[in-house]
Design a protein around this motif. Sequence first.
Motif, PDB file in Angstrom:
ATOM      1  N   THR A   3      45.826  68.667  49.790  1.00 23.15           N
ATOM      2  CA  THR A   3      45.022  68.390  51.159  1.00 23.15           C
ATOM      3  C   THR A   3      45.415  66.892  51.423  1.00 23.15           C
ATOM      4  O   THR A   3      45.127  65.949  50.532  1.00 23.15           O
ATOM      5  CB  THR A   3      43.656  68.893  50.933  1.00 23.15           C
ATOM      6  OG1 THR A   3      43.221  69.965  50.651  1.00 23.15           O
ATOM      7  CG2 THR A   3      43.028  68.017  52.303  1.00 23.15           C
ATOM      8  N   GLU A   4      46.094  66.740  52.716  1.00 22.65           N
ATOM      9  CA  GLU A   4      46.320  65.281  52.906  1.00 22.65           C
ATOM     10  C   GLU A   4      45.179  64.865  53.886  1.00 22.65           C
ATOM     11  O   GLU A   4      45.148  65.260  55.019  1.00 22.65           O
ATOM     12  CB  GLU A   4      47.878  65.093  53.439  1.00 22.65           C
ATOM     13  CG  GLU A   4      48.168  63.871  53.812  1.00 22.65           C
ATOM     14  CD  GLU A   4      49.709  63.625  54.064  1.00 22.65           C
ATOM     15  OE1 GLU A   4      49.966  62.497  54.810  1.00 22.65           O
ATOM     16  OE2 GLU A   4      50.518  64.513  53.847  1.00 22.65           O
ATOM     17  N   CYS A   6      44.348  61.280  56.572  1.00 26.68           N
ATOM     18  CA  CYS A   6      44.702  60.018  56.857  1.00 26.68           C
ATOM     19  C   CYS A   6      43.405  59.509  57.374  1.00 26.68           C
ATOM     20  O   CYS A   6      43.022  59.872  58.445  1.00 26.68           O
ATOM     21  CB  CYS A   6      46.018  59.937  57.711  1.00 26.68           C
ATOM     22  SG  CYS A   6      47.545  59.715  56.984  1.00 26.68           S
ATOM     23  N   TRP A  50      50.382  66.945  62.472  1.00 26.16           N
ATOM     24  CA  TRP A  50      49.009  66.995  61.864  1.00 26.16           C
ATOM     25  C   TRP A  50      48.106  68.354  62.239  1.00 26.16           C
ATOM     26  O   TRP A  50      48.465  68.885  63.200  1.00 26.16           O
ATOM     27  CB  TRP A  50      48.199  65.820  62.461  1.00 26.16           C
ATOM     28  CG  TRP A  50      48.723  64.579  62.083  1.00 26.16           C
ATOM     29  CD1 TRP A  50      49.542  63.798  62.746  1.00 26.16           C
ATOM     30  CD2 TRP A  50      48.622  63.813  60.657  1.00 26.16           C
ATOM     31  NE1 TRP A  50      50.253  62.622  62.132  1.00 26.16           N
ATOM     32  CE2 TRP A  50      49.504  62.833  60.818  1.00 26.16           C
ATOM     33  CE3 TRP A  50      48.092  64.282  59.650  1.00 26.16           C
ATOM     34  CZ2 TRP A  50      49.799  61.933  59.728  1.00 26.16           C
ATOM     35  CZ3 TRP A  50      48.441  63.257  58.395  1.00 26.16           C
ATOM     36  CH2 TRP A  50      48.937  62.050  58.658  1.00 26.16           C
ATOM     37  N   ARG A 140      46.871  68.950  56.904  1.00 23.51           N
ATOM     38  CA  ARG A 140      46.906  67.431  56.987  1.00 23.51           C
ATOM     39  C   ARG A 140      45.958  67.112  57.991  1.00 23.51           C
ATOM     40  O   ARG A 140      46.161  67.640  59.315  1.00 23.51           O
ATOM     41  CB  ARG A 140      48.375  67.247  57.585  1.00 23.51           C
ATOM     42  CG  ARG A 140      49.261  67.776  56.297  1.00 23.51           C
ATOM     43  CD  ARG A 140      50.777  67.285  56.713  1.00 23.51           C
ATOM     44  NE  ARG A 140      50.957  66.269  56.345  1.00 23.51           N
ATOM     45  CZ  ARG A 140      51.753  64.948  57.125  1.00 23.51           C
ATOM     46  NH1 ARG A 140      52.279  65.386  58.486  1.00 23.51           N
ATOM     47  NH2 ARG A 140      51.939  63.987  56.882  1.00 23.51           N
ATOM     48  N   ARG A 175      45.970  56.534  53.356  1.00 27.03           N
ATOM     49  CA  ARG A 175      46.186  57.735  53.089  1.00 27.03           C
ATOM     50  C   ARG A 175      45.981  58.330  51.713  1.00 27.03           C
ATOM     51  O   ARG A 175      46.304  57.595  50.710  1.00 27.03           O
ATOM     52  CB  ARG A 175      47.919  57.921  53.086  1.00 27.03           C
ATOM     53  CG  ARG A 175      48.636  59.266  53.221  1.00 27.03           C
ATOM     54  CD  ARG A 175      50.180  59.275  53.173  1.00 27.03           C
ATOM     55  NE  ARG A 175      50.583  60.438  53.222  1.00 27.03           N
ATOM     56  CZ  ARG A 175      51.800  60.400  52.829  1.00 27.03           C
ATOM     57  NH1 ARG A 175      52.629  59.549  52.561  1.00 27.03           N
ATOM     58  NH2 ARG A 175      52.673  61.807  52.837  1.00 27.03           N
ATOM     59  N   GLY A 177      45.410  61.698  49.018  1.00 22.35           N
ATOM     60  CA  GLY A 177      45.648  63.322  48.771  1.00 22.35           C
ATOM     61  C   GLY A 177      44.537  64.023  47.872  1.00 22.35           C
ATOM     62  O   GLY A 177      44.464  63.502  47.040  1.00 22.35           O
ATOM     63  N   ASP A 179      43.943  67.417  45.175  1.00 27.19           N
ATOM     64  CA  ASP A 179      44.584  68.839  44.834  1.00 27.19           C
ATOM     65  C   ASP A 179      44.062  69.078  43.481  1.00 27.19           C
ATOM     66  O   ASP A 179      44.137  68.452  42.747  1.00 27.19           O
ATOM     67  CB  ASP A 179      46.200  68.342  44.610  1.00 27.19           C
ATOM     68  CG  ASP A 179      46.994  69.812  44.339  1.00 27.19           C
ATOM     69  OD1 ASP A 179      46.416  70.712  44.549  1.00 27.19           O
ATOM     70  OD2 ASP A 179      48.146  69.505  43.807  1.00 27.19           O
ATOM     71  N   ALA A 186      48.011  56.857  48.251  1.00 23.08           N
ATOM     72  CA  ALA A 186      49.183  56.628  48.445  1.00 23.08           C
ATOM     73  C   ALA A 186      49.536  55.430  49.524  1.00 23.08           C
ATOM     74  O   ALA A 186      50.416  54.876  49.630  1.00 23.08           O
ATOM     75  CB  ALA A 186      49.815  57.867  49.373  1.00 23.08           C
TER      76      ALA A 186
END
Length: 212
Positions: A3-4, A6, A50, A140, A175, A177, A179, A186
């Motif tokens: 899962t991303e 921002c 997105w 995202r 950013r 993530g 998981d 990031a």
Amino acid sequence: MPTEICLVRHAAYDAADGRRSADGRWDPPLSPEGRRQADAVAARLSAFTWDHVRSSHLLRATATAERIAEACGRRPDRDPAWAEFSKGELEGFGPTGVDPEEHARHWRDGDWRAWPGGERRTDFRERVLTALHGCPAGARTVVVTHGGVVNEVLCALLGGPPRALFRLDFSGVTRIGLDRGRAVVAAVNDTWHLEDSLSVPLTVFSSKDVVR
């Protein structure tokens, strides 16, 4: 698939505007500079795909999110869970006689006793992390939120001390993530959309003798 998310801090606001939201929070609109910042981060994010755009319900965040969502071809969703922490009686400009240095010290040090009637730290973290883990799995998502929220997320994910770890710029992008119970950070406060070195004329740099 991870899962991303921002996290985008809202763009600059009009600090002289004293308007309030329906729930009594200080709710200034974007300033002219803020609108330019919002357009810049929207153009940057539109280069990527997105699945969702979410935001705090406060005006400075929703106005930023609307520009991002339009550029990305998405509809923004408002969620009060992404709002800045409530400062109670010190919300916005605060009462007369409050020492601004004392106010700032308590925020930096993670000691919220200086905010009578405000949100408790434990309650704030719980709602922020609930919102974070509520982002659609494997998708995202752009979330337009506030500096205190981003700091709280980073503090939780990095295991840092209970205080503001980072000074975040308006429209800065963080950013992360998620998981299978693990997290990766990031980028923190990415603002390349505001000033890319390649767009700066060479004439603004001082020339130096070449070292041989």
